[in-house]
Design a protein around this motif. Structure first.
Motif, PDB file in Angstrom:
ATOM      1  N   TRP A 160       0.824  -1.209   0.000  1.00  0.00           N
ATOM      2  CA  TRP A 160       0.000   0.000   0.000  1.00  0.00           C
ATOM      3  C   TRP A 160       0.862   1.265   0.000  1.00  0.00           C
ATOM      4  CZ3 TRP A 160      -1.225   3.576   4.156  1.00  0.00           C
ATOM      5  CH2 TRP A 160      -2.281   4.443   3.856  1.00  0.00           C
ATOM      6  N   LEU A 161       1.946   1.245   0.764  1.00  0.00           N
ATOM      7  CA  LEU A 161       2.786   2.431   0.875  1.00  0.00           C
ATOM      8  C   LEU A 161       3.651   2.649  -0.363  1.00  0.00           C
ATOM      9  CD1 LEU A 161       4.006   2.131   4.587  1.00  0.00           C
ATOM     10  CD2 LEU A 161       2.371   3.793   3.664  1.00  0.00           C
ATOM     11  N   LEU A 162       4.170   1.571  -0.962  1.00  0.00           N
ATOM     12  CA  LEU A 162       5.188   1.695  -1.997  1.00  0.00           C
ATOM     13  C   LEU A 162       4.691   1.416  -3.410  1.00  0.00           C
ATOM     14  CD1 LEU A 162       8.126  -0.122  -0.137  1.00  0.00           C
ATOM     15  CD2 LEU A 162       7.563   2.325  -0.158  1.00  0.00           C
ATOM     16  N   LEU A 163       3.580   0.722  -3.558  1.00  0.00           N
ATOM     17  CA  LEU A 163       3.163   0.289  -4.893  1.00  0.00           C
ATOM     18  C   LEU A 163       1.749   0.716  -5.275  1.00  0.00           C
ATOM     19  CD1 LEU A 163       4.560  -3.371  -4.789  1.00  0.00           C
ATOM     20  CD2 LEU A 163       5.619  -1.361  -5.823  1.00  0.00           C
ATOM     21  N   THR A 164       1.016   1.342  -4.360  1.00  0.00           N
ATOM     22  CA  THR A 164      -0.372   1.710  -4.617  1.00  0.00           C
ATOM     23  C   THR A 164      -0.501   3.220  -4.746  1.00  0.00           C
ATOM     24  OG1 THR A 164      -1.105  -0.203  -3.337  1.00  0.00           O
ATOM     25  CG2 THR A 164      -2.738   1.496  -3.789  1.00  0.00           C
ATOM     26  N   PRO A 165      -1.157   3.735  -5.794  1.00  0.00           N
ATOM     27  CA  PRO A 165      -1.351   5.191  -5.925  1.00  0.00           C
ATOM     28  C   PRO A 165      -2.070   5.772  -4.719  1.00  0.00           C
ATOM     29  CG  PRO A 165      -1.922   4.077  -7.970  1.00  0.00           C
ATOM     30  CD  PRO A 165      -1.699   3.000  -6.957  1.00  0.00           C
ATOM     31  N   ALA A 213     -10.905   3.980  14.270  1.00  0.00           N
ATOM     32  CA  ALA A 213      -9.779   4.915  14.363  1.00  0.00           C
ATOM     33  C   ALA A 213      -8.667   4.527  13.398  1.00  0.00           C
ATOM     34  CB  ALA A 213      -9.264   4.953  15.798  1.00  0.00           C
ATOM     35  N   VAL A 214      -8.358   3.238  13.315  1.00  0.00           N
ATOM     36  CA  VAL A 214      -7.332   2.786  12.371  1.00  0.00           C
ATOM     37  C   VAL A 214      -7.779   3.047  10.931  1.00  0.00           C
ATOM     38  CG1 VAL A 214      -6.062   0.782  11.524  1.00  0.00           C
ATOM     39  CG2 VAL A 214      -6.430   1.070  13.971  1.00  0.00           C
ATOM     40  N   ALA A 215      -9.060   2.844  10.642  1.00  0.00           N
ATOM     41  CA  ALA A 215      -9.570   3.092   9.290  1.00  0.00           C
ATOM     42  C   ALA A 215      -9.452   4.570   8.934  1.00  0.00           C
ATOM     43  CB  ALA A 215     -11.020   2.633   9.194  1.00  0.00           C
ATOM     44  N   VAL A 216      -9.820   5.463   9.861  1.00  0.00           N
ATOM     45  CA  VAL A 216      -9.694   6.904   9.601  1.00  0.00           C
ATOM     46  C   VAL A 216      -8.232   7.286   9.426  1.00  0.00           C
ATOM     47  CG1 VAL A 216     -10.048   9.195  10.605  1.00  0.00           C
ATOM     48  CG2 VAL A 216     -11.857   7.477  10.760  1.00  0.00           C
ATOM     49  N   LEU A 217      -7.349   6.675  10.223  1.00  0.00           N
ATOM     50  CA  LEU A 217      -5.919   6.950  10.086  1.00  0.00           C
ATOM     51  C   LEU A 217      -5.414   6.531   8.705  1.00  0.00           C
ATOM     52  CD1 LEU A 217      -3.246   7.841  11.356  1.00  0.00           C
ATOM     53  CD2 LEU A 217      -2.983   5.524  12.254  1.00  0.00           C
ATOM     54  N   LEU A 218      -5.867   5.386   8.199  1.00  0.00           N
ATOM     55  CA  LEU A 218      -5.463   4.949   6.862  1.00  0.00           C
ATOM     56  C   LEU A 218      -5.926   5.945   5.801  1.00  0.00           C
ATOM     57  CD1 LEU A 218      -6.079   1.076   6.814  1.00  0.00           C
ATOM     58  CD2 LEU A 218      -3.896   2.288   6.820  1.00  0.00           C
ATOM     59  N   VAL A 219      -7.166   6.431   5.921  1.00  0.00           N
ATOM     60  CA  VAL A 219      -7.683   7.401   4.954  1.00  0.00           C
ATOM     61  C   VAL A 219      -6.862   8.687   5.010  1.00  0.00           C
ATOM     62  CG1 VAL A 219      -9.674   8.795   4.299  1.00  0.00           C
ATOM     63  CG2 VAL A 219      -9.998   6.409   5.005  1.00  0.00           C
ATOM     64  N   ALA A 220      -6.560   9.150   6.226  1.00  0.00           N
ATOM     65  CA  ALA A 220      -5.773  10.380   6.365  1.00  0.00           C
ATOM     66  C   ALA A 220      -4.368  10.210   5.789  1.00  0.00           C
ATOM     67  CB  ALA A 220      -5.710  10.787   7.838  1.00  0.00           C
ATOM     68  N   LEU A 221      -3.729   9.087   6.103  1.00  0.00           N
ATOM     69  CA  LEU A 221      -2.389   8.846   5.570  1.00  0.00           C
ATOM     70  C   LEU A 221      -2.400   8.725   4.051  1.00  0.00           C
ATOM     71  CD1 LEU A 221      -0.923   6.286   8.144  1.00  0.00           C
ATOM     72  CD2 LEU A 221      -0.336   8.701   7.881  1.00  0.00           C
ATOM     73  N   ASP A 222      -3.494   8.194   3.509  1.00  0.00           N
ATOM     74  CA  ASP A 222      -3.572   8.023   2.063  1.00  0.00           C
ATOM     75  C   ASP A 222      -3.538   9.365   1.339  1.00  0.00           C
ATOM     76  OD1 ASP A 222      -3.924   6.294  -0.258  1.00  0.00           O
ATOM     77  OD2 ASP A 222      -5.920   7.178  -0.414  1.00  0.00           O
ATOM     78  N   HIS A 223      -3.972  10.440   2.009  1.00  0.00           N
ATOM     79  CA  HIS A 223      -4.017  11.753   1.369  1.00  0.00           C
ATOM     80  C   HIS A 223      -2.788  12.609   1.662  1.00  0.00           C
ATOM     81  CE1 HIS A 223      -8.148  11.705  -0.303  1.00  0.00           C
ATOM     82  NE2 HIS A 223      -8.336  10.798   0.631  1.00  0.00           N
ATOM     83  N   VAL A 224      -1.882  12.118   2.481  1.00  0.00           N
ATOM     84  CA  VAL A 224      -0.660  12.884   2.745  1.00  0.00           C
ATOM     85  C   VAL A 224       0.594  12.146   2.305  1.00  0.00           C
ATOM     86  CG1 VAL A 224      -1.705  14.118   4.678  1.00  0.00           C
ATOM     87  CG2 VAL A 224      -0.467  11.991   5.113  1.00  0.00           C
ATOM     88  N   ARG A 225       0.489  10.844   2.095  1.00  0.00           N
ATOM     89  CA  ARG A 225       1.674  10.094   1.683  1.00  0.00           C
ATOM     90  C   ARG A 225       1.987  10.372   0.212  1.00  0.00           C
ATOM     91  NH1 ARG A 225       0.587   5.094  -1.037  1.00  0.00           N
ATOM     92  NH2 ARG A 225      -1.640   4.745  -1.306  1.00  0.00           N
ATOM     93  N   SER A 263       2.644   9.662  -3.637  1.00  0.00           N
ATOM     94  CA  SER A 263       2.155   8.635  -4.532  1.00  0.00           C
ATOM     95  C   SER A 263       3.320   7.972  -5.254  1.00  0.00           C
ATOM     96  CB  SER A 263       1.196   9.232  -5.566  1.00  0.00           C
ATOM     97  OG  SER A 263       0.601   8.218  -6.362  1.00  0.00           O
ATOM     98  N   PRO A 264       3.359   6.628  -5.316  1.00  0.00           N
ATOM     99  CA  PRO A 264       4.442   5.968  -6.051  1.00  0.00           C
ATOM    100  C   PRO A 264       4.427   6.337  -7.522  1.00  0.00           C
ATOM    101  CG  PRO A 264       3.228   4.404  -4.682  1.00  0.00           C
ATOM    102  CD  PRO A 264       2.430   5.687  -4.701  1.00  0.00           C
ATOM    103  N   VAL A 265       5.590   6.255  -8.154  1.00  0.00           N
ATOM    104  CA  VAL A 265       5.687   6.527  -9.586  1.00  0.00           C
ATOM    105  C   VAL A 265       4.922   5.453 -10.325  1.00  0.00           C
ATOM    106  CG1 VAL A 265       7.249   6.829 -11.538  1.00  0.00           C
ATOM    107  CG2 VAL A 265       7.912   7.642  -9.263  1.00  0.00           C
ATOM    108  N   ARG A 266       4.021   5.853 -11.197  1.00  0.00           N
ATOM    109  CA  ARG A 266       3.139   4.907 -11.876  1.00  0.00           C
ATOM    110  C   ARG A 266       3.882   3.978 -12.826  1.00  0.00           C
ATOM    111  NH1 ARG A 266      -2.305   6.078 -11.552  1.00  0.00           N
ATOM    112  NH2 ARG A 266      -2.847   8.032 -10.555  1.00  0.00           N
TER     113      ARG A 266
END
Length: 252
Positions: free
Chosen positions: A161-166, A232-244, A246-249
């Motif tokens: 999720w962190l390294l390979l997912t947009p 709480a973990v689900a909200v944290l994942l959503v928040a991190l998804d918008h600040v991390r 994006s891997p190079v496509r």
């Protein structure tokens, strides 16, 4: 006859501001062609094999009915299916699975891992998924299955999720939707235990959800706390998804 076209057309006045660009009704991902990603496909295939191996070991060591009743086993099956499908899509140059599906698989795998390491790994007697009396010895089948399902597979899913997912594909509404499965599992868990004879060994799979020992009020209170933690973990994942980042496509 039509009127003659005038030779001198007055200049139109300049616009005071440039026209505002309207939001596109079609997301960029719908018009950008997917690319062949062999490295992502290989990593996801290995993740799927890891989760499937943990589930297979548990099925070999214990009763299928008891094994399949565990949340982490069901989460491992979902993770294996999602990762296998994602690997196929990355290899065959097809569009990825919806973010809500991959996010759900990641969330449930992480919840299983956190629950095991924070609440179950150091209990007395030691937690086992087979119900065997001896504790799972290190480097044996039961210990290996626990590590595959609660450590290796969730960590691999998180890295994917962190390294390979947009990034920026999850939405806050997904966090509430993802709670439906844990609620359904709680209803299944308590209903199954209610129909088993009280003398059944390990009638309740998890000590913090043991209604026979704690009563239904305390058991439901524990379930509420766990549900809030899942949200709480689900909200944290959503928040991190918008600040991390994006891997190079075009890599992997």
């Amino acid at each position: 006859m039509t009127a003659p076209i005038p030779r001198d057309i007055p200049d139109l006045p300049a616009l005071p501001h440039p026209p505002r660009r309207l939001p596109a009704p079609v997301p960029a991902t719908a018009v950008v062609a997917p690319v062949h990603r062999p490295l992502a496909a290989l990593f996801r295939l290995l993740t799927a094999v890891t989760a499937a191996a943990g589930v297979a070991l548990e099925l070999l060591l214990g009763s299928p009915t008891r094994t399949l009743s565990h949340f982490s086993v069901q989460a491992g099956i979902l993770l294996a299916v999602v990762m296998l499908s994602s690997a196929s899509r990355a290899w065959r140059t097809r569009r990825p699975l919806p973010a809500s599906v991959t996010g759900a698989a990641l969330l449930y795998a992480l919840i299983a891992a956190l629950t095991y390491h924070l609440l179950l790994a150091h209990t007395t007697p030691p937690f086992t998924m087979t119900g065997a009396a001896p504790p799972p010895a290190r480097w044996h089948g039961q210990w290996a299955a626990l590590q595959l399902l609660h450590t290796v597979a969730p960590l691999a899913a998180l890295l994917d999720w962190l390294l390979l997912t947009p990034a920026a594909r999850l939405h806050l509404r997904n966090a509430a939707t993802w709670l439906l499965y844990p609620l359904a599992y709680l209803a299944f868990y308590l209903t199954q235990a209610a129909f088993l004879p009280p003398s059944t060994p390990s009638r309740y799979l998890y000590p913090f959800l043991d209604a026979q020992t704690h009563g239904y009020r305390d058991t439901l209170a524990n379930a509420l706390l766990i549900g809030l933690a899942i949200y709480a973990v689900a909200v944290l994942l959503v928040a991190l998804d918008h600040v991390r980042p994006s891997p190079v496509r075009h890599r992997g």
